[in-house]
Write a protein that holds these residues in place. Sequence first.
Motif, PDB file in Angstrom:
ATOM      1  N   TYR A   1     -17.499 -22.126 -94.372  1.00  9.36           N
ATOM      2  CA  TYR A   1     -17.653 -22.898 -93.150  1.00  9.36           C
ATOM      3  C   TYR A   1     -17.714 -24.391 -93.487  1.00  9.36           C
ATOM      4  O   TYR A   1     -18.423 -24.803 -94.399  1.00  9.36           O
ATOM      5  N   ASP A   2     -16.985 -25.198 -92.737  1.00 11.69           N
ATOM      6  CA  ASP A   2     -16.950 -26.647 -92.930  1.00 11.69           C
ATOM      7  C   ASP A   2     -17.886 -27.318 -91.933  1.00 11.69           C
ATOM      8  O   ASP A   2     -17.611 -27.315 -90.730  1.00 11.69           O
ATOM      9  N   GLN A   3     -18.975 -27.886 -92.415  1.00  6.38           N
ATOM     10  CA  GLN A   3     -19.965 -28.543 -91.553  1.00  6.38           C
ATOM     11  C   GLN A   3     -19.403 -29.781 -90.839  1.00  6.38           C
ATOM     12  O   GLN A   3     -20.052 -30.320 -89.946  1.00  6.38           O
ATOM     13  N   ASN A   4     -18.229 -30.238 -91.235  1.00  2.00           N
ATOM     14  CA  ASN A   4     -17.635 -31.418 -90.626  1.00  2.00           C
ATOM     15  C   ASN A   4     -16.489 -31.097 -89.671  1.00  2.00           C
ATOM     16  O   ASN A   4     -15.736 -31.997 -89.293  1.00  2.00           O
ATOM     17  N   ASN A   5     -16.372 -29.835 -89.252  1.00  2.00           N
ATOM     18  CA  ASN A   5     -15.336 -29.527 -88.266  1.00  2.00           C
ATOM     19  C   ASN A   5     -15.702 -30.182 -86.932  1.00  2.00           C
ATOM     20  O   ASN A   5     -16.862 -30.533 -86.683  1.00  2.00           O
TER      21      ASN A   5
ATOM     22  N   LYS B   1     -19.440 -31.326 -85.186  1.00  2.00           N
ATOM     23  CA  LYS B   1     -19.755 -32.713 -84.830  1.00  2.00           C
ATOM     24  C   LYS B   1     -20.162 -32.818 -83.358  1.00  2.00           C
ATOM     25  O   LYS B   1     -21.062 -33.586 -83.016  1.00  2.00           O
ATOM     26  N   ILE B   2     -19.521 -32.044 -82.491  1.00  2.00           N
ATOM     27  CA  ILE B   2     -19.920 -32.019 -81.077  1.00  2.00           C
ATOM     28  C   ILE B   2     -21.339 -31.471 -80.955  1.00  2.00           C
ATOM     29  O   ILE B   2     -22.170 -32.033 -80.227  1.00  2.00           O
TER      30      ILE B   2
ATOM     31  N   ARG C   1     -23.728 -31.622 -83.067  1.00  2.00           N
ATOM     32  CA  ARG C   1     -24.686 -32.607 -83.571  1.00  2.00           C
ATOM     33  C   ARG C   1     -24.725 -33.868 -82.716  1.00  2.00           C
ATOM     34  O   ARG C   1     -25.523 -34.765 -82.983  1.00  2.00           O
ATOM     35  N   GLY C   2     -23.874 -33.962 -81.709  1.00  2.00           N
ATOM     36  CA  GLY C   2     -23.842 -35.139 -80.852  1.00  2.00           C
ATOM     37  C   GLY C   2     -23.081 -36.309 -81.451  1.00  2.00           C
ATOM     38  O   GLY C   2     -23.169 -37.429 -80.952  1.00  2.00           O
ATOM     39  N   GLU C   3     -22.325 -36.061 -82.509  1.00  2.00           N
ATOM     40  CA  GLU C   3     -21.551 -37.119 -83.152  1.00  2.00           C
ATOM     41  C   GLU C   3     -20.251 -37.410 -82.409  1.00  2.00           C
ATOM     42  O   GLU C   3     -19.658 -38.471 -82.595  1.00  2.00           O
ATOM     43  N   LEU C   4     -19.781 -36.459 -81.633  1.00  2.00           N
ATOM     44  CA  LEU C   4     -18.581 -36.618 -80.813  1.00  2.00           C
ATOM     45  C   LEU C   4     -18.925 -36.230 -79.384  1.00  2.00           C
ATOM     46  O   LEU C   4     -19.716 -35.306 -79.160  1.00  2.00           O
TER      47      LEU C   4
END
Length: 142
Positions: A4-8, A12-13, A15-18
């Motif tokens: 699993y890629d934590q930066n997909n 990011k959505i 985590r509220g980053e996008l």
Amino acid sequence: MTAYDQNNIFAKILRGELPAHRVYEDDNALAFLDIMPRAPGHTLIIPKNPARNLLDVAPADLAHVAQVSQRIARAGMKAFAADGITVQQFNESAGGQVVFHLHVHVIPRHDGIAMKPPASVMAKPEELTEAAEKLRAALKDA
């Protein structure tokens, strides 16, 4: 299978980053609009726990995503006066998966109107805002 890629984009959505047009959220799942909808109201439902796809998701998370998908489908039928619902879920590249975080597509449909091709037209922000408001209102009535 790849880890699993934590930066997909969906991580990011979460985590509220996008940004995302969120229509439903609880402790275990998030539902938000697809920015390139195949039809108005096209919603994605994801588990909050990391899961690449159907092949590695915890059974309880999968069951919860299915329950939320049904709830979104019922709201989509009402909010968009739909004649039906298309549900899609893809696994690994060969299966058509593009974002490697488990997600279910719930797409309101109307008789005689074809879906747009995948990832073909980005919706205008105001269209997504209006669709999200319709779905949230229908979910409150459910």
